[in-house]
Each structure stands twice: as C-alpha cells, then as structure tokens.
Enzyme design. Structure first.
Site, PDB file in Angstrom:
ATOM      1  CG  ASP A  10      -1.785   1.203   1.354  1.00 34.42           C
ATOM      2  OD1 ASP A  10      -2.393   1.566   0.334  1.00 34.42           O
ATOM      3  OD2 ASP A  10      -1.861   1.825   2.435  1.00 34.42           O
ATOM      4  CB  SER A  11       0.109   4.790  -0.598  1.00 32.49           C
ATOM      5  OG  SER A  11      -1.063   4.807   0.192  1.00 32.49           O
ATOM      6  CE1 TYR A  42       2.912   5.454  -3.245  1.00 32.37           C
ATOM      7  CE2 TYR A  42       1.724   3.571  -4.137  1.00 32.37           C
ATOM      8  CZ  TYR A  42       2.897   4.114  -3.646  1.00 32.37           C
ATOM      9  OH  TYR A  42       4.029   3.350  -3.562  1.00 32.37           O
ATOM     10  CB  CYS A  73      -2.694   1.105  -2.592  1.00 34.68           C
ATOM     11  SG  CYS A  73      -2.838   2.856  -2.903  1.00 34.68           S
ATOM     12  CD  GLU A 153      -2.951   8.623   7.609  1.00 34.56           C
ATOM     13  OE1 GLU A 153      -2.148   9.529   7.852  1.00 34.56           O
ATOM     14  OE2 GLU A 153      -2.745   7.718   6.777  1.00 34.56           O
ATOM     15  CB  CYS A 185      -9.999   5.059   0.102  1.00 32.58           C
ATOM     16  SG  CYS A 185      -8.558   5.753   0.934  1.00 32.58           S
ATOM     17  CG  HIS A 187      -6.837   5.615   5.255  1.00 33.53           C
ATOM     18  ND1 HIS A 187      -5.987   5.098   4.306  1.00 33.53           N
ATOM     19  CD2 HIS A 187      -6.057   6.336   6.114  1.00 33.53           C
ATOM     20  CE1 HIS A 187      -4.752   5.484   4.580  1.00 33.53           C
ATOM     21  NE2 HIS A 187      -4.767   6.228   5.668  1.00 33.53           N
TER      22      HIS A 187
HETATM   23  N1  DGL Z   1      -3.960   3.819   0.110  1.00 34.52           N
HETATM   24  C1  DGL Z   1      -4.590   4.860  -0.657  1.00 34.52           C
HETATM   25  C2  DGL Z   1      -5.757   4.271  -1.461  1.00 34.52           C
HETATM   26  O1  DGL Z   1      -6.349   3.287  -1.113  1.00 34.52           O
HETATM   27  C3  DGL Z   1      -5.084   5.985   0.235  1.00 34.52           C
HETATM   28  C4  DGL Z   1      -3.996   6.854   0.804  1.00 34.52           C
HETATM   29  C5  DGL Z   1      -3.157   7.556  -0.259  1.00 34.52           C
HETATM   30  O2  DGL Z   1      -3.650   8.462  -0.966  1.00 34.52           O
HETATM   31  O3  DGL Z   1      -2.008   7.168  -0.406  1.00 34.52           O
HETATM   32  O4  DGL Z   1      -6.079   4.813  -2.484  1.00 34.52           O
END
Ligand code: DGL
Length: 266
Positions: A10-11, A42, A73, A153, A185, A187
């Site tokens: 993941d990012s 990302y 991600c 977060e 996403c 999160h």
């Molecule tokens: N992990 C990213 C996603 O699911 C979210 C956080 C980011 O923008 O890096 O798109």
C-alpha cells in the site's frame, strides 16, 4: 512455495485494513507487508509515478519470498495493476482490490451505486468503467473525497468535524438514490459505520476486505498454495519510519505489529 508469505502493499499503513481481513479469512498464512510511507499519499500522484513505485515494491516483496502479491491500495490498483499483471505474469499472481469488488457488486444487480476514493482512483475512472463493462445497466456516481484520509489518520470519529466532512461529501444530490456505496480507499472501512449512518443504514456499504480475501483464498486453494506448516511469521515494512506511522498502523491492525524501515529507494 506454499509456506511462503502473502505479499501485501500500500502507499502507507492504511492497507493494513486489508491485511486484517486476510488475517481473519486466512489465519494460517504469513503476511509480508510493505507501506510506501516515503511517497504517500498516492492519491495525489500521477499514474506513472505510482507504476514506478509499485514495480519496485513488487520486486522487494518477491525478493522476500512472497508467493502472491496483493495490491491493497486503490490508487495503485487503479494506476498500476494492469502494468504489474502484464510485467509479472511469468513470476507471480497479482491481485488488485478493484476487480474483486466490481465482480461482487455486479452480482447484486443494483440500479445505481456510488464510489468514493482518492483523486487518483476516481479520476482514473477504473471502478466506473469496470462496473459499466460488467453491468451496463448500473448507474455509477463517483466522487473524490480526499479529506477523509487525513481525518481518519488524525482520529476524528463521530464528532463535529468528521460528521461535517462526511455529510458534506455524501449529502450531494447524486448520492440520494444509490443502493450501494463502494469505499474505494484503504482507510475508509474503519469509518464504515459513520458513513453508513449518513444513509440511515439503508444501503449496502462495500469495502474490499471480504471480496478480495475471498478471491485470494480461492486462488491459494486452487493452486495448492495454502500454508500447511503450522508456522507463521508476519513482517511489516515501511519506506520511511516515524512513531506516527506506528500509531496509525495500530488503528488499522489488531494483531501485534512492529514496523521496520526498508530503504528500497536508495
Ligand atoms: N492507500 C490509498 C488508497 O487506497 C489511500 C492513501 C493515499 O492516498 O495514499 O487509495
């Protein structure tokens, strides 16, 4: 090979929400996780940059023996999955988060669905085009909701700030008649309840956890790749370490977690 870990990337540490679902559905498997905290978010990056990062991370995970790669991600799934799938087709199986969610969604036969995610995910049109390809009669309304990641977060939940942000995004007229909402996403699943409340708990809220873990399980079973050693060894790497990342990681993952820095960008 079968006793090797599942590679997840993941990012950042948000992809641990998916690692958590994998842990629940496949408790006997080891996980090797990589969060690219040096480059997050990302969601604001170009597709080219995300493809470059994703290749490097895939090499890292394969170098650590991953038997399959899960792109946790959404932004990377939207921008880099096709490239990775093609480039690594002789070396490993790559599973993204969009395909399994779309496959599941299209079994539900909804007239209208909503999708929320980062700017990169929404601007790519990946969910919309894949839903339309499988289920042409389904109307899709997508919206980038970039404030949700920092809000989550920072731990805002069921308070004035988070209620106002979520309500402002989701009370747009175009969401009024949706029957399902995709949380595109990493999160968002941890705020599923709060998001669901905006719709009076009357629509289906879909995140990648169950559909993706189910596809992963099926892949491991079909290819006789389930870990049968009775031993597990989870490892969690990040490309940049701060105590903040460790704190956020604990919000997303219940089990024991120790982040180690792996400087793959030197
Ligand atoms: N992990 C990213 C996603 O699911 C979210 C956080 C980011 O923008 O890096 O798109």
């Amino acid at each position: 090979m079968k006793n090797q870990p599942i590679g997840i990337f993941d990012s950042g540490v948000g992809g641990l929400t998916l690692a958590q679902s994998v842990r629940q559905i496949l408790p006997g498997e080891s996980i090797i996780y990589f969060g690219d905290t040096a480059h997050l978010p990302y969601g604001d990056k170009s597709a080219g940059a995300i493809q470059y990062y994703s290749r490097k991370i895939t090499e890292f995970l394969l170098g650590h023996g991953a038997k399959v790669i899960l792109v946790a991600c959404n932004s990377a799934s939207a921008s880099a999955f096709d490239v990775l799938k093609e480039e690594y087709r002789d070396r490993t199986e790559i599973i993204d988060v969009i395909g399994p969610v779309v496959d599941y969604l299209c079994t539900r036969d909804y007239a209208k669905v909503g999708v929320i995610g980062t700017k990169r995910t929404i601007e790519s049109g990946s969910y919309e085009s894949r839903i339309k390809a499988k289920s042409p009669g389904t109307d899709v309304f997508s919206l980038a909701t970039p404030l949700l990641v920092p809000m989550i977060e920072e731990g805002f939940v069921f308070d004035d700030i988070s209620n106002a942000i979520i309500r402002t995004y989701l009370s747009r007229g175009s969401f009024a008649d949706i029957q399902a909402l995709v949380l595109a996403c990493t999160h968002y699943p941890i705020r599923k309840n709060q998001i669901s409340k905006i719709f009076d708990f009357g629509i289906e809220i879909i995140d990648s956890g169950k559909p993706v873990s189910a596809i992963l399980k099926e892949y491991l079973e079909t290819n006789i790749l389930l870990n049968d050693s009775g031993k597990k060894d989870d490892r969690f790497f990040v490309s940049d370490y701060t105590p903040y990342f460790e704190k956020v990681a604990r919000m997303f993952f219940d089990g024991e977690i120790n982040l180690k820095k792996a400087d793959i960008w030197k």
